[in-house]
Write an enzyme that holds these catalytic residues in place. Structure first.
Site, PDB file in Angstrom:
ATOM      1  N   GLU A  17      -6.470   5.091   7.347  1.00  0.00           N
ATOM      2  CA  GLU A  17      -6.032   4.800   5.968  1.00  0.00           C
ATOM      3  C   GLU A  17      -6.316   5.932   4.980  1.00  0.00           C
ATOM      4  O   GLU A  17      -5.392   6.385   4.327  1.00  0.00           O
ATOM      5  CB  GLU A  17      -6.657   3.498   5.475  1.00  0.00           C
TER       6      GLU A  17
ATOM      7  N   ARG B 248       0.831  -1.227   0.000  1.00  0.00           N
ATOM      8  CA  ARG B 248       0.000   0.000   0.000  1.00  0.00           C
ATOM      9  C   ARG B 248       0.862   1.272   0.000  1.00  0.00           C
ATOM     10  O   ARG B 248       0.527   2.270   0.648  1.00  0.00           O
ATOM     11  CB  ARG B 248      -0.952   0.041   1.199  1.00  0.00           C
TER      12      ARG B 248
ATOM     13  N   SER C 200     -11.992   0.630   3.949  1.00  0.00           N
ATOM     14  CA  SER C 200     -11.355   0.377   5.256  1.00  0.00           C
ATOM     15  C   SER C 200     -10.811   1.680   5.823  1.00  0.00           C
ATOM     16  O   SER C 200      -9.985   2.326   5.181  1.00  0.00           O
ATOM     17  CB  SER C 200     -10.187  -0.593   5.099  1.00  0.00           C
TER      18      SER C 200
HETATM   19  C1  LIG Z   1     -15.754   0.700  -0.624  1.00  0.00           C
HETATM   20  C2  LIG Z   1     -14.272   0.878  -0.855  1.00  0.00           C
HETATM   21  C3  LIG Z   1     -13.469  -0.236  -1.018  1.00  0.00           C
HETATM   22  C4  LIG Z   1     -12.080  -0.095  -1.247  1.00  0.00           C
HETATM   23  N1  LIG Z   1     -11.321  -1.216  -1.401  1.00  0.00           N
HETATM   24  C5  LIG Z   1      -9.993  -1.115  -1.605  1.00  0.00           C
HETATM   25  C6  LIG Z   1      -9.182  -2.279  -1.766  1.00  0.00           C
HETATM   26  O1  LIG Z   1      -9.679  -3.403  -1.734  1.00  0.00           O
HETATM   27  N2  LIG Z   1      -7.843  -2.122  -1.963  1.00  0.00           N
HETATM   28  C7  LIG Z   1      -7.274  -0.885  -2.030  1.00  0.00           C
HETATM   29  O2  LIG Z   1      -6.037  -0.804  -2.217  1.00  0.00           O
HETATM   30  N3  LIG Z   1      -8.009   0.249  -1.891  1.00  0.00           N
HETATM   31  C8  LIG Z   1      -9.349   0.172  -1.685  1.00  0.00           C
HETATM   32  N4  LIG Z   1     -10.111   1.307  -1.525  1.00  0.00           N
HETATM   33  C9  LIG Z   1      -9.459   2.634  -1.556  1.00  0.00           C
HETATM   34  C10 LIG Z   1      -9.561   3.380  -2.916  1.00  0.00           C
HETATM   35  O3  LIG Z   1     -10.602   2.877  -3.702  1.00  0.00           O
HETATM   36  C11 LIG Z   1      -8.256   3.315  -3.720  1.00  0.00           C
HETATM   37  O4  LIG Z   1      -7.214   3.900  -2.985  1.00  0.00           O
HETATM   38  C12 LIG Z   1      -8.378   4.040  -5.082  1.00  0.00           C
HETATM   39  O5  LIG Z   1      -7.242   3.764  -5.879  1.00  0.00           O
HETATM   40  C13 LIG Z   1      -8.527   5.553  -4.967  1.00  0.00           C
HETATM   41  O6  LIG Z   1      -8.851   6.038  -6.256  1.00  0.00           O
HETATM   42  P1  LIG Z   1      -9.473   7.487  -6.461  1.00  0.00           P
HETATM   43  O7  LIG Z   1      -9.482   7.760  -7.938  1.00  0.00           O
HETATM   44  O8  LIG Z   1     -10.779   7.587  -5.780  1.00  0.00           O
HETATM   45  O9  LIG Z   1      -8.369   8.380  -5.767  1.00  0.00           O
HETATM   46  P2  LIG Z   1      -8.583   9.694  -4.864  1.00  0.00           P
HETATM   47  O10 LIG Z   1      -9.238   9.305  -3.588  1.00  0.00           O
HETATM   48  O11 LIG Z   1      -9.224  10.751  -5.671  1.00  0.00           O
HETATM   49  O12 LIG Z   1      -7.062  10.075  -4.569  1.00  0.00           O
HETATM   50  C14 LIG Z   1      -6.257   9.248  -3.759  1.00  0.00           C
HETATM   51  C15 LIG Z   1      -4.815   9.795  -3.772  1.00  0.00           C
HETATM   52  O13 LIG Z   1      -4.269   9.699  -5.081  1.00  0.00           O
HETATM   53  C16 LIG Z   1      -3.893  10.983  -5.580  1.00  0.00           C
HETATM   54  N5  LIG Z   1      -4.229  10.958  -7.031  1.00  0.00           N
HETATM   55  C17 LIG Z   1      -5.403  10.557  -7.574  1.00  0.00           C
HETATM   56  N6  LIG Z   1      -5.321  10.578  -8.916  1.00  0.00           N
HETATM   57  C18 LIG Z   1      -4.079  11.026  -9.235  1.00  0.00           C
HETATM   58  C19 LIG Z   1      -3.382  11.259 -10.461  1.00  0.00           C
HETATM   59  N7  LIG Z   1      -3.945  11.052 -11.662  1.00  0.00           N
HETATM   60  N8  LIG Z   1      -2.102  11.725 -10.415  1.00  0.00           N
HETATM   61  C20 LIG Z   1      -1.500  11.937  -9.212  1.00  0.00           C
HETATM   62  N9  LIG Z   1      -2.104  11.733  -8.016  1.00  0.00           N
HETATM   63  C21 LIG Z   1      -3.374  11.268  -8.033  1.00  0.00           C
HETATM   64  C22 LIG Z   1      -4.683  11.990  -4.761  1.00  0.00           C
HETATM   65  O14 LIG Z   1      -4.029  13.245  -4.655  1.00  0.00           O
HETATM   66  C23 LIG Z   1      -4.737  11.283  -3.406  1.00  0.00           C
HETATM   67  O15 LIG Z   1      -3.499  11.480  -2.732  1.00  0.00           O
HETATM   68  C24 LIG Z   1     -11.494   1.203  -1.312  1.00  0.00           C
HETATM   69  C25 LIG Z   1     -12.335   2.340  -1.153  1.00  0.00           C
HETATM   70  C26 LIG Z   1     -13.701   2.181  -0.948  1.00  0.00           C
HETATM   71  C27 LIG Z   1     -14.571   3.411  -0.816  1.00  0.00           C
END
Ligand SMILES: Cc1cc2nc3c(=O)[nH]c(=O)nc-3n(C[C@H](O)[C@H](O)[C@H](O)COP(=O)(O)OP(=O)(O)OC[C@H]3O[C@@H](n4cnc5c(N)ncnc54)[C@H](O)[C@@H]3O)c2cc1C
Length: 344
Positions: free
Chosen positions: A339, A165, A239
């Site tokens: 997290e 992670r 989580s």
């Molecule tokens: C119900 C649920 C289940 C989940 N299950 C998992 C799981 O099983 N495993 C897991 O690892 N995670 C899980 N997550 C966490 C999450 O889905 C992941 O971390 C996901 O990759 C975040 O994507 P996002 O586009 O929403 O990022 P955001 O929340 O928008 O951003 C997250 C981070 O990435 C940065 N960022 C985003 N896009 C870019 C880009 N293009 N360039 C540079 N920086 C960027 C942001 O600045 C921030 O620091 C879960 C979340 C939820 C709500």
């Protein structure tokens, strides 16, 4: 360029809380990036890039700068060799749409990462993983805009410093790179057992013997849907706490206080034991807890997921978080680490 002012940030976090962004704009193509960054520099503004907001929580003060929402599209397959295929995806693509496209082409490598919310471009940030797969297993390279050199560059898998992670994007080089696209190297051979424990148990229960990427995707979707809330319907960030790692001494101290210490879920790791955060939360009475003071709750099927039922502010969420952390610390002497990232 189209820049909006005073935008409500609750719509840009799946926890649906937070103040306003001073400015917000969508990145629809890579050439937008330098233009918006130049504009922000002229105004002396801080910039943050986000995807779907599933791993972020905005503070009540909001963000006093420019929020760039990555919407860059594109899903392209290209043959690498007899067995392998390159899949290049725009950072703004919905991650699960990417996984679906790969399994429809019968490609193996990311199928266990089905139904994870968010965008493809955010997956390298925390090296997204589930059910025995991590994106770092299949990432070939990442195209980024480097805000330091002000150039588009390609980063190899090795140079991303992936860990559990974690990656350089989350730690040392936080905020330096804007991810434009990610290239995966997928395999045309079928996945092989044994699979990750909980997935294997489910497979055994159903008596499944033929494994394709599509079959694994369907199983993972079934398991995830049975215990996790859909963030489109229930406000949450997945989580909320990481599973804590405690020293051997702390672990044996905790065991002493239990009549049936064998029932404590714990895994031996290098420096001690990894405990289940969900189990700790349950033990301190926060299973299916609905807190009328903060409007927050723990999800009835998984106490590790905090859900916003009717919280009025991020402050409410933080009060609820603090209650859980305090109870777990007082009872077990264990610190639960948050997290999702709080942007305050
Ligand atoms: C119900 C649920 C289940 C989940 N299950 C998992 C799981 O099983 N495993 C897991 O690892 N995670 C899980 N997550 C966490 C999450 O889905 C992941 O971390 C996901 O990759 C975040 O994507 P996002 O586009 O929403 O990022 P955001 O929340 O928008 O951003 C997250 C981070 O990435 C940065 N960022 C985003 N896009 C870019 C880009 N293009 N360039 C540079 N920086 C960027 C942001 O600045 C921030 O620091 C879960 C979340 C939820 C709500």
């Amino acid at each position: 360029m189209y820049i909006r002012k005073n935008v409500d940030l609750a719509k840009y976090s799946t926890m649906r809380l937070g103040g306003k962004a001073k400015f917000l704009a969508n990145i629809n193509e890579k050439s937008d990036i330098p233009n918006y960054l130049d504009w922000a520099k002229e105004q002396g503004l801080e910039v943050i890039t986000i995807g779907g907001g599933s791993n972020i929580i905005w503070g009540d003060k909001g963000f006093d700068g420019l929020v760039l929402v990555n919407k860059i599209p594109g899903i392209k397959f290209r043959k690498a060799n007899q067995e392998e295929i390159f899949l290049t995806v725009g950072a703004g693509e919905q991650w699960d749409k990417v996984v679906k496209a790969s399994t429809e082409k019968e490609l193996h490598g990311i199928e266990a990462l089905s139904l994870i919310p968010g965008t493809a471009g955010a997956t390298p940030i925390q090296n997204v993983g589930a059910y025995g797969q991590e994106v770092s297993d299949t990432i070939e390279s990442i195209e980024v805009y480097d805000r330091q050199s002000e150039q588009f560059v390609n980063l190899s898998n090795d140079s991303c410093k992936f860990g559990y992670r974690s990656s350089r994007f989350k730690d040392k080089d936080k905020g330096r790179f804007i991810i434009v696209s990610v290239t995966f190297c997928l395999n045309s051979a079928n996945p092989k057992p044994p699979f990750y424990n909980s997935l294997q148990r489910y497979i055994d229960k159903l008596g499944i013997t033929k494994f394709t990427p599509q079959v694994i995707r369907e199983l993972v979707i079934a398991i995830r849907s049975s215990k996790l809330p859909d963030p489109d319907k229930v406000a949450n960030n997945g989580s909320f706490f990481a599973n804590p790692i405690v020293s051997n001494t702390s672990y044996y101290r905790i065991r002493k206080n239990f009549d049936n210490p064998e029932d404590i879920p714990a895994w031996k790791v290098k420096d001690g034991y990894k405990l289940s955060a969900a189990w700790l939360i349950e033990q301190v009475g926060f299973k299916d807890k609905h807190d009328k003071y903060t409007g927050m709750a723990t999800w009835h099927l998984q106490p590790l997921v905090l859900v916003n039922e009717k919280a009025k502010s991020t402050k409410d969420l933080m009060k609820f978080r603090d209650k859980i952390q305090k109870k777990v610390f007082n009872e077990f002497g264990v610190n639960l680490i948050q997290e999702p990232e709080l942007i305050d």
